[in-house]
Scaffold this active site. Structure first.
Site, PDB file in Angstrom:
ATOM      1  N   ARG A 106       0.891  -1.182   0.000  1.00  0.00           N
ATOM      2  CA  ARG A 106       0.000   0.000   0.000  1.00  0.00           C
ATOM      3  C   ARG A 106       0.920   1.220   0.000  1.00  0.00           C
ATOM      4  O   ARG A 106       1.704   1.405   0.938  1.00  0.00           O
ATOM      5  CB  ARG A 106      -0.894  -0.019   1.238  1.00  0.00           C
ATOM      6  CG  ARG A 106      -1.625   1.281   1.447  1.00  0.00           C
ATOM      7  CD  ARG A 106      -2.743   1.178   2.450  1.00  0.00           C
ATOM      8  NE  ARG A 106      -3.879   0.502   1.858  1.00  0.00           N
ATOM      9  CZ  ARG A 106      -5.132   0.571   2.330  1.00  0.00           C
ATOM     10  NH1 ARG A 106      -5.382   1.269   3.403  1.00  0.00           N
ATOM     11  NH2 ARG A 106      -6.109  -0.062   1.737  1.00  0.00           N
ATOM     12  N   HIS A 133      -7.007   0.714  -6.663  1.00  0.00           N
ATOM     13  CA  HIS A 133      -7.283  -0.176  -5.508  1.00  0.00           C
ATOM     14  C   HIS A 133      -7.942  -1.446  -6.063  1.00  0.00           C
ATOM     15  O   HIS A 133      -9.119  -1.715  -5.823  1.00  0.00           O
ATOM     16  CB  HIS A 133      -8.193   0.539  -4.511  1.00  0.00           C
ATOM     17  CG  HIS A 133      -8.183  -0.054  -3.135  1.00  0.00           C
ATOM     18  ND1 HIS A 133      -7.417  -1.155  -2.795  1.00  0.00           N
ATOM     19  CD2 HIS A 133      -8.854   0.296  -1.995  1.00  0.00           C
ATOM     20  CE1 HIS A 133      -7.610  -1.434  -1.513  1.00  0.00           C
ATOM     21  NE2 HIS A 133      -8.479  -0.592  -1.008  1.00  0.00           N
ATOM     22  N   GLN A 136      -9.903  -3.988  -3.859  1.00  0.00           N
ATOM     23  CA  GLN A 136     -11.215  -3.500  -3.458  1.00  0.00           C
ATOM     24  C   GLN A 136     -12.241  -3.757  -4.567  1.00  0.00           C
ATOM     25  O   GLN A 136     -13.330  -4.274  -4.325  1.00  0.00           O
ATOM     26  CB  GLN A 136     -11.128  -1.984  -3.162  1.00  0.00           C
ATOM     27  CG  GLN A 136     -12.433  -1.382  -2.707  1.00  0.00           C
ATOM     28  CD  GLN A 136     -12.850  -1.885  -1.340  1.00  0.00           C
ATOM     29  OE1 GLN A 136     -12.067  -1.864  -0.403  1.00  0.00           O
ATOM     30  NE2 GLN A 136     -14.086  -2.352  -1.212  1.00  0.00           N
ATOM     31  N   ASP A 230     -17.272   6.806  -1.947  1.00  0.00           N
ATOM     32  CA  ASP A 230     -16.029   6.715  -1.182  1.00  0.00           C
ATOM     33  C   ASP A 230     -15.769   8.102  -0.581  1.00  0.00           C
ATOM     34  O   ASP A 230     -16.423   9.080  -0.957  1.00  0.00           O
ATOM     35  CB  ASP A 230     -14.873   6.282  -2.112  1.00  0.00           C
ATOM     36  CG  ASP A 230     -13.557   6.094  -1.372  1.00  0.00           C
ATOM     37  OD1 ASP A 230     -13.564   5.961  -0.131  1.00  0.00           O
ATOM     38  OD2 ASP A 230     -12.490   6.089  -2.049  1.00  0.00           O
ATOM     39  N   CYS A 270     -16.362   1.478   0.112  1.00  0.00           N
ATOM     40  CA  CYS A 270     -15.187   0.637   0.381  1.00  0.00           C
ATOM     41  C   CYS A 270     -14.788   0.692   1.853  1.00  0.00           C
ATOM     42  O   CYS A 270     -14.105  -0.198   2.336  1.00  0.00           O
ATOM     43  CB  CYS A 270     -14.024   1.084  -0.490  1.00  0.00           C
ATOM     44  SG  CYS A 270     -13.604   2.806  -0.238  1.00  0.00           S
ATOM     45  N   ARG A 298     -13.415  -8.892   1.110  1.00  0.00           N
ATOM     46  CA  ARG A 298     -11.996  -8.607   0.905  1.00  0.00           C
ATOM     47  C   ARG A 298     -11.186  -9.850   1.295  1.00  0.00           C
ATOM     48  O   ARG A 298     -10.221 -10.210   0.632  1.00  0.00           O
ATOM     49  CB  ARG A 298     -11.544  -7.411   1.763  1.00  0.00           C
ATOM     50  CG  ARG A 298     -12.171  -6.069   1.386  1.00  0.00           C
ATOM     51  CD  ARG A 298     -11.661  -5.528   0.064  1.00  0.00           C
ATOM     52  NE  ARG A 298     -10.215  -5.400   0.025  1.00  0.00           N
ATOM     53  CZ  ARG A 298      -9.524  -4.384   0.556  1.00  0.00           C
ATOM     54  NH1 ARG A 298     -10.161  -3.384   1.137  1.00  0.00           N
ATOM     55  NH2 ARG A 298      -8.200  -4.345   0.476  1.00  0.00           N
TER      56      ARG A 298
HETATM   57  N1  NVA Z   1      -9.931   6.589  -1.543  1.00  0.00           N
HETATM   58  C1  NVA Z   1      -9.612   6.133  -0.212  1.00  0.00           C
HETATM   59  C2  NVA Z   1      -9.811   4.663  -0.112  1.00  0.00           C
HETATM   60  C3  NVA Z   1      -9.522   4.073   1.237  1.00  0.00           C
HETATM   61  C4  NVA Z   1      -9.688   2.596   1.256  1.00  0.00           C
HETATM   62  C5  NVA Z   1      -8.179   6.510   0.110  1.00  0.00           C
HETATM   63  O1  NVA Z   1      -7.317   6.370  -0.754  1.00  0.00           O
HETATM   64  O2  NVA Z   1      -7.936   6.965   1.229  1.00  0.00           O
HETATM   65  N1   CP Z   2     -11.252  -0.385   2.035  1.00  0.00           N
HETATM   66  C1   CP Z   2     -10.012  -0.450   2.530  1.00  0.00           C
HETATM   67  O1   CP Z   2      -9.050  -0.659   1.796  1.00  0.00           O
HETATM   68  O2   CP Z   2      -9.940  -0.264   3.867  1.00  0.00           O
HETATM   69  P1   CP Z   2      -8.601   0.001   4.702  1.00  0.00           P
HETATM   70  O3   CP Z   2      -8.053   1.327   4.235  1.00  0.00           O
HETATM   71  O4   CP Z   2      -9.020   0.048   6.136  1.00  0.00           O
HETATM   72  O5   CP Z   2      -7.641  -1.098   4.426  1.00  0.00           O
END
Ligand code: NVA
Ligand code: CP
Length: 312
Positions: A106, A133, A136, A230, A270, A298
């Site tokens: 990540r 992502h 997801q 989101d 998500c 997930r």
């Molecule tokens: N768009 C959000 C998704 C979190 C799972 C982010 O990148 O923070």
């Molecule tokens: N949806 C998702 O990826 O959640 P987290 O950021 O908590 O991993």
């Protein structure tokens, strides 16, 4: 290397064919029906989970998933390895490949994922970047299928920021024939990336799906059987949060907006959700909300991805 003798990565959805997704979904369904199925199949395998950002779902599902398959995980926070600062991603890749069997990451920048994938001889899985992502999106469309829907022509509307989650969902929708409408403010910063939008459309042309842009949220939800949203400010955009609250005010998923969709559309997110911003409490807690089903899935879809990339 898996049974096919080829290293496979998941940097984003275009790394997968429709056939790959079918296999992943079938295996995920088996795993959801019985969490012990495939137990031990990844015995002795080690997963490095790099994370430059916070996470609940991704971390817990990947670590639980590899454990259920018999493998082991090592969590490497930004504090531990400081990707790109203490050491460039290309060197991290060439160290990790000597010890572990799969790298899940990540990161802030998609380029870090691409560097890891290019330089590591073991599979690299994108667990979220600024642009994508994919894990997801796989869980999301698997969820709709699990609930008994045919993805071909399924009317799904995404409301809010044209971000990483929106991008991968568009690409997977294009690949799987979903009829996806995207509704964001008509300002470049908040719209989906043009190239990704074009790529999703090209995929949809082949699959019989459709990817539509409609800046008016009321019009965008017409005919929708699922409405997805989101956060308005993603991780790394915290300083823009106040400005974004103003820009996105019309894009809240609430009862009034949902009343313009098909009766009783699913509500998807998500997570994490900012209740009272992109989604109301009422909608999030309604019977239409499948957000925790998405979160559960997930686990199953990522176990299937790990299994497929590592073993074929
Ligand atoms: N768009 C959000 C998704 C979190 C799972 C982010 O990148 O923070
Ligand atoms: N949806 C998702 O990826 O959640 P987290 O950021 O908590 O991993």
């Amino acid at each position: 290397m898996n049974r096919t003798g080829k290293k496979r990565d998941l940097t984003d959805i275009p790394d997968l064919s429709r056939e790959d997704v079918r296999v992943v979904f079938e295996r995920a369904a088996e795993m959801k029906r019985d969490r012990t199925v495939y137990a031990g199949s990844l015995a002795g395998k080690v997963m490095a989970l790099i994370s430059e950002k916070q996470s609940l779902r991704t971390r817990v599902t990947f670590q639980t998933g590899i454990y259920q398959l018999g493998g082991y995980s090592i969590y490497l926070s930004n504090h531990d390895i400081s990707l790109g600062k203490r050491e460039p991603a290309i060197d991290v890749a060439r160290n990790l490949e000597r010890w572990v069997d799969v790298i899940v990451a990540r990161v802030f920048k998609q380029e870090s994922i691409l560097d890891l994938a290019k330089y590591a001889s073991v599979p690299v899985i994108n667990a979220l970047s600024d642009m994508a992502h994919p894990c997801q999106a796989l869980a999301d469309l698997f969820t709709l299928e699990w609930l008994g829907h045919n993805l071909k022509g399924f009317p799904l509307t995404y409301i809010g920021d044209g971000n990483n989650v929106c991008h991968s969902l568009m690409l997977l929708s294009g690949l799987m024939g979903v009829r996806m409408t995207v509704s964001t403010p008509e300002i470049e910063t908040y719209m989906p990336n043009r190239n990704i939008f074009a790529q999703a459309r090209a995929l949809a042309r082949e699959s019989g799906g459709e990817i539509i842009y409609e800046p008016n949220p009321d019009r965008a939800v017409r005919g929708a059987k699922a409405v997805y949203t989101d956060v308005w400010a993603s991780m790394g955009q915290e300083e823009e949060a106040e400005v974004r609250k103003q820009v996105f005010a019309k894009y809240q998923v609430n009862a009034a907006l949902l009343s313009k969709a098909e009766p009783g559309p699913y509500v998807m997110h998500c997570l994490p959700a900012h209740r009272g911003e992109e989604i109301t409490d009422e909608v999030m807690e309604s019977e239409q909300s499948i957000v925790f089903e998405q979160a559960e899935n997930r686990l199953h879809t990522q176990k299937a991805i790990l299994h497929y990339l590592l073993l074929g």
